[in-house]
Write a protein that holds these residues in place. Structure first.
Motif, PDB file in Angstrom:
ATOM      1  N   TYR B 198       0.829  -1.197   0.000  1.00  0.00           N
ATOM      2  CA  TYR B 198       0.000   0.000   0.000  1.00  0.00           C
ATOM      3  C   TYR B 198       0.869   1.255   0.000  1.00  0.00           C
ATOM      4  O   TYR B 198       0.532   2.260  -0.603  1.00  0.00           O
ATOM      5  CB  TYR B 198      -0.990  -0.006   1.173  1.00  0.00           C
ATOM      6  N   GLY B 199       2.006   1.170   0.691  1.00  0.00           N
ATOM      7  CA  GLY B 199       2.967   2.273   0.675  1.00  0.00           C
ATOM      8  C   GLY B 199       3.469   2.548  -0.737  1.00  0.00           C
ATOM      9  O   GLY B 199       3.568   3.694  -1.165  1.00  0.00           O
ATOM     10  N   LEU B 200       3.775   1.476  -1.481  1.00  0.00           N
ATOM     11  CA  LEU B 200       4.247   1.652  -2.857  1.00  0.00           C
ATOM     12  C   LEU B 200       3.165   2.312  -3.700  1.00  0.00           C
ATOM     13  O   LEU B 200       3.440   3.184  -4.526  1.00  0.00           O
ATOM     14  CB  LEU B 200       4.605   0.292  -3.478  1.00  0.00           C
ATOM     15  N   THR B 202       0.555   4.274  -2.666  1.00  0.00           N
ATOM     16  CA  THR B 202       0.304   5.682  -2.335  1.00  0.00           C
ATOM     17  C   THR B 202       1.500   6.563  -2.715  1.00  0.00           C
ATOM     18  O   THR B 202       1.346   7.753  -2.910  1.00  0.00           O
ATOM     19  CB  THR B 202      -0.007   5.887  -0.833  1.00  0.00           C
ATOM     20  N   ASP B 203       2.674   5.954  -2.863  1.00  0.00           N
ATOM     21  CA  ASP B 203       3.832   6.708  -3.336  1.00  0.00           C
ATOM     22  C   ASP B 203       3.817   6.909  -4.848  1.00  0.00           C
ATOM     23  O   ASP B 203       4.733   7.503  -5.400  1.00  0.00           O
ATOM     24  CB  ASP B 203       5.125   5.971  -2.976  1.00  0.00           C
ATOM     25  N   GLU B 205       4.153   4.509  -7.042  1.00  0.00           N
ATOM     26  CA  GLU B 205       5.053   3.567  -7.700  1.00  0.00           C
ATOM     27  C   GLU B 205       4.281   2.621  -8.629  1.00  0.00           C
ATOM     28  O   GLU B 205       4.810   2.139  -9.619  1.00  0.00           O
ATOM     29  CB  GLU B 205       5.799   2.791  -6.609  1.00  0.00           C
TER      30      GLU B 205
END
Lengths: 509, 326
Positions: B198-200, B202-203, B205
């Motif tokens: 999820y971090g990837l 929202t970044d 990516e």
């Protein structure tokens, strides 16, 4: 040496503790499982990939570190000390933070690809084996550089003076003074980095791009947390241990050869490398390394700043927990490392990072369980395990110089009839000040950034900072997580810098 | 020295706190963070029980299985159907004794041991500002251009990843391996857990991330961002439910029962939607929080019972591994 029998007893005790702490949990897991598990075809694939990526990662890290360390050893410029400290930062970052920093530079929308697209070139994908190796080099190049740099600084200034007065060409100086040192230090650095990369898991998975990039550590994770197949987990972790010890043995055999004898601890002044070409090459190496290592760090800082204000009390408590654990494990680790700073001690110490943290945590849980509530022991256990995991790094840093001190001054101490305590106080510790500071800094930083065994032992009031980063991410708090990650970076780098700086006071590096 | 006395202090603090009865609840790690539902549950339940509710976060099932009948837990909070078979076979759990008629799940639920408190379905989440014409079915996703990039989770290390492998198995059956092979070029990478993926996403990516149908609710309610949407597939989305259960060995059986009864009350159910960013298990649609009401719901949910899931699990993971290993 006067301290001979005492030193032997201390070494045996320290070594025995390492073995007990590693083999005990593996045995406990195995006993609980009731026997070894068996391996499937995907495990063999994971084993092959693990070995291959660890070899490549260690090779590139050490090979690239040689010119960088040499350039740093030859050049003097303002901010050099700070740069050397800063270059150490990637190594102490928790994986997830470092990976996000790397992606901000090399990812799909990272700086590199934006630039490539800007000039109409095809995009570069970081996902795949090369991405895994790139990330591992990012983590470990600084460690290799520092280890080699120490080797360079350990060559007494008198040797360079002599070389200069004999009019040795840079090439001859490289051959007679520097190459033997590199050959002595590099295999050990290779072994440590190889072993670190063996148990890599999150990096290999996130940047590997898919199941081809599976490591043994993932198989262990699956066996413990998903299948509860403890027999298979025990078997896999023993395989991982055996690989690490084999790598250590090879390095031990290769990395022989004596030091340079005692010097008078004068400042190293170099008369070589003043020609334009080698000057330009050195500057290029330093600049490239700084760019490669510091840009992703800069991105971690930039992304974390807005999140810092969102951090609640629990993050600060977690930071406090991390700091106290780090302080305690640093003290413990140094006490542990001193008696083990010999060739065999260093080899033995390697098992600390080779054993899977999951198996270690599970085993310790099983051992502690009958006597106490493991949850209330979360922080002491984390302290102990962090010290164990940092031990191989501390030993790699301390051992070459500790041996050199013993070789150079042991006879003199014996002649003077120094007591063991006086030997420690007057000879060993002052001479080890620089590596001790470096080792302490590294241990403190590693300990702050470690997630390790806390997962099984976690306790709501005693989260550590890395655990807090994951908790925040798990609750969609990506920005707060970036803030907590920055806090983690600041704390671990601050601890590293303080210790390292303390160790280098009055030393010309 | 300070650190050692601090650690010792912690040790004593946790053993000496035993004035009022303590209900020990083992919960997943995300539950106890200040952003998770834990603190609210603690406050609400302590207000009615005259007891001290203590969450112990960490690994749920591995820890319970290690501790066996010596466990301190009175209740576990956050199990999932993919592990209930193993949990049930351990014989550690007691029937929950709760009336299941208030449940509003999209499937029938009759289990007398594991009590649902919230649910969601696996779904690919995308950003409408980056992807204006998303694929409208799972089959069309496989045929999407290769520059559509997706991040998913490893089914060997993550619950949502395992649900995805079972989802593909339910949709494509024997063709699952081929489906993964067709999806492979679009998979940017695979992560260990949901957080990293999820971090990837929202970044920026990746264009899409494997998550839950309820994820957009977080963005709508907490960030007033309406650009994150879940792909609802006509083939169906895979149903995932979170469960609580009572330990047979509990030394506070009455408190544990009170807690189980508390779970399906409107008070708890109102809170859990935004507390855990998922659909409440026993709350009519009209009572859902605003942001949740505007979410698109799957018209068809796919679900394997724990026996079916256990039987298909290895096959589904192998299909995933082989399909993506080409």
């Amino acid at each position: 040496m006067a301290s001979r029998p005492l030193a032997i007893i201390a070494a045996l005790a320290a070594g025995g503790l390492v073995l007990a702490l590693v083999l005990g949990p593996v045995a406990a897991v195995l006993a609980r499982a009731g026997g070894w598990g068996s391996l499937g075809p995907s495990d063999w694939q994971a084993l092959r990939f693990t070995l291959w990526q660890a070899c490549l990662s260690a090779l590139f890290s050490v090979a690239l570190a040689i010119p960088v360390a040499r350039a740093l050893a030859r050049r003097r410029f303002p901010g050099r000390g700070l740069l050397i400290s800063l270059l150490g930062a990637p190594f102490i970052l928790p994986t997830i933070v470092a990976v996000l920093g790397l992606l901000a530079v090399f990812g799909q929308n990272g700086m590199v690809n934006v630039a490539l697209r800007g000039v109409g070139l095809p995009a570069f994908s970081i996902y795949g084996l090369h991405g895994v190796v790139l990330a591992h080099v990012f983590f470990n190049l600084p460690l290799a550089t520092r280890l080699l740099l120490q080797g360079w600084l350990a060559i007494p200034a008198e040797r360079f003076r002599l070389a200069a007065s004999l009019g040795l060409s840079p090439w001859a100086m490289l051959r007679t003074l520097e190459a033997p040192m590199v050959l002595r230090i590099a295999p050990g650095a290779f072994a440590v980095i190889f072993v670190i990369c063996l148990s890599s898991f999150a990096v290999a998975l996130t940047l590997g791009g898919g199941p081809r990039a599976t490591t043994v550590e993932l198989a262990i994770y699956q066996a413990v947390r998903f299948d509860f197949d403890l027999g298979r987990a025990a078997l896999l972790s023993v395989i991982q241990l055996a690989l690490a010890l084999a790598a250590g043995l090879v390095a031990l055999r290769l990395g022989t050869g004596g030091g340079f004898g005692a010097g008078l601890d004068r400042m190293v002044t170099r008369w070589d490398g003043r020609a334009g070409l080698s000057r330009a090459a050195d500057i290029a190496w330093i600049a490239l390394a700084a760019l490669f290592l510091l840009t992703p760090l800069g991105m971690v800082v930039a992304r974390g700043l807005p999140g810092l204000v969102q951090l609640g009390a629990s993050s600060w408590e977690a930071a406090w927990n991390s700091l106290t654990v780090a302080l305690a494990s640093t003290l413990l680790c140094l006490l542990w490392a001193l008696p083990l700073s010999t060739r065999w001690g260093e080899w033995l110490g390697l098992v600390g990072i080779a054993v899977s943290p999951l198996v270690l945590g599970t085993g310790l849980f099983l051992i502690v369980r009958p006597f106490a509530n493991p949850l209330s022991l979360a922080l002491p256990v984390t302290t102990l395990v962090n010290a164990l995991v940092a031990l191989p790094f501390a030993l790699r840093i301390l051992r070459p110089e500790a041996e050199a001190v013993r070789a150079d001054y042991g006879r003199l101490a014996q002649a003077l009839g120094l007591t063991p305590l006086a030997w420690l106080r007057l000879v060993l510790l002052p001479r080890l000040r620089r590596p001790l500071g470096f080792a302490a800094g590294l241990t403190a930083a590693l300990s702050i950034g470690d997630l390790g065994v806390i997962a099984l032992f976690a306790d709501p009031d005693r989260a550590t900072l890395p655990l807090q980063v994951y908790r925040l991410m798990g609750s969609y708090q990506m920005q707060a997580a970036a803030g907590a990650a920055l806090l983690l970076l600041l704390f671990s780098f601050g601890a590293f810098w303080l210790c390292d700086r303390g160790g280098r006071a009055n030393a010309d590096t | 020295m300070k650190a050692i006395s601090f650690a010792a202090g912690c040790l004593f603090a946790s053993t000496a706190l035993a004035q009022e009865p303590v209900l020990t609840v083992y919960a997943g790690d995300y539950v106890v963070s200040e952003w998770g539902p834990g603190p609210k549950i603690e406050e609400m339940f302590e207000g009615r029980c005259g007891c001290d509710l203590q969450f112990k976060p960490g690994d749920l099932l591995p820890r319970l299985l290690l501790e066996g009948d010596q466990t301190e837990a009175d209740v576990v909070f956050g199990l999932n159907t993919d592990v209930t078979k193993k949990a049930r076979e351990s014989g550690l759990f007691a029937p929950h004794g709760v009336d299941l008629s208030p449940l509003t799940l999209p499937i029938d639920w009759t289990d007398d041991t594991f009590l649902p408190y919230n649910y969601g379905e696996t779904a690919f989440i995308y950003d409408t500002t980056r992807l204006s014409e998303p694929p409208t079915s799972f089959a069309k996703l496989l045929d999407a251009p290769d520059d559509l990039k997706i991040v998913i989770q490893d089914p060997r290390s993550s619950i949502s990843g395992l649900a995805m492998a079972l989802w593909a198995q339910a949709v494509f059956g024997d063709e699952a391996e081929d489906a993964w092979r067709k999806l492979a070029p679009k998979i940017l990478t695979v992560t260990k857990g949901w957080s990293e993926s999820y971090g990837l996403f929202t970044d920026g990516e990746a264009d899409m991330v494997l998550s839950y149908t309820t994820s957009p609710a977080y963005h709508i309610i907490a960030e007033e961002d309406h650009t994150k949407k879940a792909l609802i597939f006509p083939e169906g989305n895979y149903f995932m439910v979170e469960l609580a259960a009572k330990l047979a060995t509990s030394d506070q059986p009455e408190l544990a029962q009170d807690f189980m009864d508390f779970i399906l009350t409107p008070e708890f159910q109102q809170m859990i939607a935004t507390g855990n960013w998922s659909f409440p298990a026993a709350l009519p649609h009209e009572d859902w929080p605003e942001g949740f009401k505007e979410l698109e719901l799957p018209s068809k949910v796919l679900f394997y019972s724990e026996d079916e899931a256990a039987a298909l699990r290895d096959e589904a993971i192998e299909a995933w591994r082989r399909g993506l290993s080409q």
